[in-house]
Design a protein around this motif. Structure first.
Motif: not given
Length: 184
Positions: A82, A87, A90, A182, A184
């Motif tokens: 990250d 990430f 969030r 979420h 991604f």
């Protein structure tokens, strides 16, 4: 410095080019290989007393390097990259103080139950016993145990003024903060 540490150091330094070549073959990158060799040398230096002079130091160092490489690979598999912080940005959690306050309220409510109901709900709900096991522990019938647990749950809901499932977990405001899409 005695002769033995000097000899160890000399032999270890003589192995560095071979170690680096092996590290490059494992990692595929020179900078990562240099880090791996450095980690290997540091571990070997710290454990030099476990090395028996006169044995194959090159094999010993290669084993340390190989083990360190695989340890790092396993660790990397468990970690999330990250670097830009997307990430982490969030991530959010329900504030712990609410859970702490809810637990205090629950303990007070539990203390208000009759002994047999408190015992039943603790055995079934907190300790994970089956109704049959809890009935054996309390020396009563299984039906009696089920009845005690049911009455205890109903009484706890009354004491805590819980009306429905929506009253468990985060409130409406916290829920908006802690739940994200979420993707991604």
């Amino acid at each position: 410095m005695t002769a033995e540490p000097t000899s160890f150091k000399r032999e270890m330094l003589a192995t560095l080019p071979s170690l680096r070549a092996f590290a490059v073959s494992l990692t595929g990158k020179h900078d990562k290989a240099d880090d791996l060799v450095q980690d290997t040398v540091m571990k070997a230096w710290a454990k030099q007393t476990s090395f028996e002079m006169g044995t194959n130091i090159k094999a010993w160092l290669f084993t340390i390097l190989r083990n360190e490489f695989y340890s790092q690979m396993r660790k990397r598999g468990r970690e999330v990259q990250d670097t830009d912080g997307v990430f982490t940005e969030r991530l959010s959690v329900h504030p712990p103080q609410y859970g702490s306050m809810d637990m205090q309220d629950f303990k007070k409510a539990l203390d208000q139950l009759p002994d047999d109901q408190r015992e039943a709900v603790i055995l079934i709900g907190a300790s994970g016993f089956s109704y049959e096991e809890a009935a054996d522990i309390c020396d009563c019938a299984v039906g009696t145990m089920k009845s005690r647990v049911s009455r205890a749950r109903t009484r706890l809901q009354d004491i805590l003024q819980i009306v429905g499932e929506s009253e468990y977990g985060p409130d409406a405001v916290s829920s908006q903060v802690t739940t994200h899409n979420h993707s991604f």
